[in-house]
Design a protein around this motif. Structure first.
Motif, short mmCIF file in Angstrom:
data_model
loop_
_atom_site.label_atom_id
_atom_site.label_comp_id
_atom_site.label_asym_id
_atom_site.label_seq_id
_atom_site.Cartn_x
_atom_site.Cartn_y
_atom_site.Cartn_z
N ASN A 1 0.80 -1.22 0.00
CA ASN A 1 0.00 0.00 0.00
C ASN A 1 0.83 1.27 0.00
OD1 ASN A 1 -2.53 -1.41 0.16
ND2 ASN A 1 -2.09 -1.80 2.33
N TYR A 2 2.14 1.15 -0.18
CA TYR A 2 3.00 2.32 -0.13
C TYR A 2 4.33 1.98 -0.78
CZ TYR A 2 5.25 -0.08 3.79
OH TYR A 2 5.89 -1.00 4.57
N ASN B 1 0.80 8.15 -1.43
CA ASN B 1 0.42 8.70 -2.73
C ASN B 1 1.67 9.25 -3.41
OD1 ASN B 1 -2.42 8.24 -2.36
ND2 ASN B 1 -2.41 9.97 -0.94
N TYR B 2 2.05 8.66 -4.52
CA TYR B 2 3.33 9.02 -5.12
C TYR B 2 3.23 9.01 -6.64
CZ TYR B 2 3.63 3.97 -5.84
OH TYR B 2 3.38 2.69 -6.22
#
Length: 203
Positions: A170-171, A188-189
């Motif tokens: 999730n990341y 968020n990326y």
């Protein structure tokens, strides 16, 4: 030849040129090793052989420290300006004029992807373990896909950060190459590039 090797050749060439201009004689191979972060003298000799083959330097095989820069050196004839980017103001393209803070000339034959390259200046020691130091020009190829373990540049709050990329469920984690800095965790990326080389320029 890889982009990294070509960039290393450029770093050595720039150091030699600056050294000769300041002292009127050329540096030793060990001085070149120390200045550009290469541990092996044989590796530097290989780079010097390549520079001489490209007519960027001349050497006397019978005399030490006799590297010189030919007056007709042609490296300036094959240059392309790579944009230097610090933050993203306009989101449509990282190459929008508003995002570009300057440019750095790189020989055309030192890179195969010159239309997709950009530069981030290293402002901290997060990549020190892989010999990227403060002030170095870090060269990235624009891409939205990076494999785990590669050095990536990622957009975070309109700023570009770099680190060794690891994708989780999730990341993502950007792992610094420094014992004094902690990983960056980002949910968020936007991936914008992967490392292809660095430049250390002596003026």
């Amino acid at each position: 030849m890889s982009d990294t090797k070509k960039i290393n050749q450029l770093k050595i060439y720039e150091f030699i040129k600056s050294y000769i201009e300041e002292r009127d004689y050329s540096p030793s191979v060990r001085e070149i090793c120390k200045a550009v972060g290469v541990n092996s003298t044989s590796t530097v000799h290989n780079y010097l052989n390549a520079l001489e083959k490209d007519s960027l330097i001349k050497r006397d095989p019978f005399k030490p420290r006799t590297i010189r820069i030919p007056k007709n050196s042609s490296n300036k004839k094959k240059m392309v300006n790579i944009p230097i980017i610090d933050s993203i103001i306009i989101g449509d393209s990282i190459f929008s004029p508003e995002n570009i803070k300057g440019s750095l000339p790189i020989p055309v034959d030192y890179t195969e992807n010159m239309n997709n390259l950009f530069i981030i200046k290293a402002y901290d020691e997060s990549m020190a373990k892989i010999k990227i130091l403060i002030g170095d020009m870090v060269i990235f190829e624009k891409t939205d896909h990076v494999e785990n373990g590669e050095i990536a540049s990622v957009l975070l709050d309109n700023k570009i950060v770099m680190g060794r990329f690891f994708k989780k469920e999730n990341y993502i984690k950007l792992q610094p190459e420094s014992t004094s800095m902690k990983p960056i965790i980002i949910v968020n990326y936007i991936i914008i590039g992967k490392l292809v080389g660095t430049g250390r320029f002596f003026t």
